[in-house]
Design an enzyme around this catalytic site. Structure first.
Site, PDB file in Angstrom:
ATOM      1  N   HIS A  18     -27.036 -83.217 -59.713  1.00 50.07           N
ATOM      2  CA  HIS A  18     -26.712 -84.408 -58.934  1.00 50.07           C
ATOM      3  C   HIS A  18     -27.651 -84.497 -57.736  1.00 50.07           C
ATOM      4  O   HIS A  18     -27.751 -83.545 -56.946  1.00 50.07           O
ATOM      5  CB  HIS A  18     -25.267 -84.349 -58.451  1.00 50.07           C
ATOM      6  CG  HIS A  18     -24.270 -84.317 -59.563  1.00 50.07           C
ATOM      7  ND1 HIS A  18     -23.686 -85.458 -60.076  1.00 50.07           N
ATOM      8  CD2 HIS A  18     -23.759 -83.280 -60.283  1.00 50.07           C
ATOM      9  CE1 HIS A  18     -22.860 -85.127 -61.052  1.00 50.07           C
ATOM     10  NE2 HIS A  18     -22.882 -83.810 -61.204  1.00 50.07           N
ATOM     11  N   HIS A 195     -18.620 -86.104 -67.528  1.00 47.64           N
ATOM     12  CA  HIS A 195     -17.985 -84.877 -67.052  1.00 47.64           C
ATOM     13  C   HIS A 195     -16.594 -84.801 -67.674  1.00 47.64           C
ATOM     14  O   HIS A 195     -15.794 -85.737 -67.543  1.00 47.64           O
ATOM     15  CB  HIS A 195     -17.859 -84.895 -65.531  1.00 47.64           C
ATOM     16  CG  HIS A 195     -19.156 -84.676 -64.800  1.00 47.64           C
ATOM     17  ND1 HIS A 195     -20.308 -85.362 -65.096  1.00 47.64           N
ATOM     18  CD2 HIS A 195     -19.465 -83.822 -63.790  1.00 47.64           C
ATOM     19  CE1 HIS A 195     -21.272 -84.957 -64.284  1.00 47.64           C
ATOM     20  NE2 HIS A 195     -20.797 -84.019 -63.486  1.00 47.64           N
ATOM     21  N   GLU A 198     -13.761 -79.963 -66.937  1.00 43.72           N
ATOM     22  CA  GLU A 198     -14.031 -79.124 -65.757  1.00 43.72           C
ATOM     23  C   GLU A 198     -12.719 -78.850 -65.040  1.00 43.72           C
ATOM     24  O   GLU A 198     -12.263 -77.716 -64.956  1.00 43.72           O
ATOM     25  CB  GLU A 198     -15.033 -79.800 -64.826  1.00 43.72           C
ATOM     26  CG  GLU A 198     -15.329 -78.969 -63.587  1.00 43.72           C
ATOM     27  CD  GLU A 198     -16.212 -79.684 -62.580  1.00 43.72           C
ATOM     28  OE1 GLU A 198     -16.800 -78.988 -61.729  1.00 43.72           O
ATOM     29  OE2 GLU A 198     -16.317 -80.934 -62.623  1.00 43.72           O
ATOM     30  N   ASP A 278     -26.268 -78.059 -61.284  1.00 42.60           N
ATOM     31  CA  ASP A 278     -25.233 -78.953 -60.760  1.00 42.60           C
ATOM     32  C   ASP A 278     -25.510 -79.436 -59.342  1.00 42.60           C
ATOM     33  O   ASP A 278     -26.059 -80.515 -59.142  1.00 42.60           O
ATOM     34  CB  ASP A 278     -23.873 -78.257 -60.850  1.00 42.60           C
ATOM     35  CG  ASP A 278     -22.707 -79.226 -60.954  1.00 42.60           C
ATOM     36  OD1 ASP A 278     -22.927 -80.436 -60.820  1.00 42.60           O
ATOM     37  OD2 ASP A 278     -21.579 -78.775 -61.175  1.00 42.60           O
TER      38      ASP A 278
END
Length: 350
Positions: A18, A195, A198, A278
């Site tokens: 990100h 996503h 998670e 990430d």
């Protein structure tokens, strides 16, 4: 060469990164000061980067996002992010960015793209590392805002924008309601990822695949709770972009050396796992370190690290001809590295 050196030097692709989570701490402080953004009292900047769950992490993530305001800011953070990736061995990068987190503070989408795309092109010229952009929709904003987001992405589409993502706080916001968004994105020729698994259940992984029709799953850890789904994803060759360090702060799997850590279970089950970083500065890591962690703490062998690296080629959204060429070249390169490894037990145990 020992296993840690091997893990750092192996060629890599970054598929789960990100932009806002990759801003260097010193850059964050400078941009916050420049753009008059108040940050909580702290001694060392690292004190701000402490969180015990995904929602707490997202508060800091949004604060960093608020500090990036003009095209020069976006150019700076993008170029620095790509520089960190290349220094970690990345040969190619596909990264997310959170447009809504900047629009909320009055930044126009074209302003973001001006800086981001210029930095991507500049970095490829300077260092020879290509990259592609994946605007991501915050699931917290709902479907209607998502459809508006897609309209915006398509209106300002360029060759570097290859797909969309779905992220932010997963558990209260399952993927299925976003089916119309992902169907329209597919019709427009965009790749799709989400996503899932998670902080949410295995069902979110299943629905992301079956309902949203995604090309790959970001994280996916709770798939280990559903043996039937694991078997189906092994058979289908589903790709998972896993991020070891962030599991220690945003999931129930806090010990990377535990034999039941989700990523270790996924690899042992034969799932197609890639290793990614990430939000690296926010978890005091980088892409090379993520490979070191799985080698050292999860005891992955050189061959398993090779598999993760080659799987990242297959999971990427590169052209098939490029994938074939890179796979052949990387296989030869990594095999030569393996032949140069110190095979003493202490060297291979990191």
């Amino acid at each position: 060469m020992d296993i840690e050196t091997f893990a750092r030097r192996i060629p890599k692709i970054e598929l789960h990164l990100h932009l806002e989570g990759a801003v260097r701490p010193a850059t964050f402080v400078e941009l916050a000061r420049k753009n008059h953004v108040d940050i909580p009292p702290h001694g060392e900047i690292a004190e701000l980067y402490r969180y015990d769950n995904l929602p707490d992490f997202l508060k800091i993530y949004d604060l960093v996002s608020r500090s990036i305001r003009d095209a020069d800011d976006f150019h700076r953070v993008t170029y620095e992010m790509l520089e960190s990736c290349a220094d970690s061995g990345a040969r190619y990068v596909e990264f997310f960015f959170s447009a809504h987190a900047h629009q909320a503070h009055g930044v126009a989408y074209p302003t973001m793209l001006t800086g981001i795309l210029a930095a991507m092109r500049d970095f490829e010229t300077d260092r020879g590392v290509p990259s592609r952009l994946i605007p991501a929709h915050s699931r917290e904003l709902g479907l209607q805002r998502g459809l508006e987001f897609l309209d915006m992405v398509l209106e300002h589409r360029s060759d570097e924008i290859i797909g969309i993502g779905l992220d932010y706080n997963e558990a209260p916001f399952p993927p299925a309601p976003f089916q119309p968004l992902f169907e329209r994105a597919a019709d427009a020729g965009l790749r799709r990822t989400a996503h899932a698994g998670e902080s949410g259940p295995a069902e979110n992984v299943r629905d992301s695949l079956a309902v949203l029709g995604v090309d790959r799953i970001d994280h996916g850890y709770h798939i280990v709770d559903d043996a039937e789904l694991v078997a189906a994803c092994v058979e289908q060759g589903t790709f998972f972009t896993c991020c070891p360090s962030t599991t220690t702060g945003t999931t129930i799997w806090r010990d990377l050396s535990a034999p039941d850590h989700a990523i270790k279970q996924m690899i042992d089950a034969g799932l197609n796992v890639t290793i990614n970083s990430d939000d690296p500065p926010m978890f005091r890591t980088d892409l090379a370190n993520e490979f070191v962690l799985v080698a050292r703490d999860m005891k992955l062998s050189p061959e398993q690290l090779k598999t993760c690296a080659l799987t990242s080629i297959d999971a990427s959204w590169l052209d098939d001809s490029v994938k074939r060429d890179w796979r052949a070249a990387w296989t030869a390169e990594i095999d030569a590295m393996i032949a140069d490894l110190d095979t003493a037990p202490e060297a291979l145990s990191a």
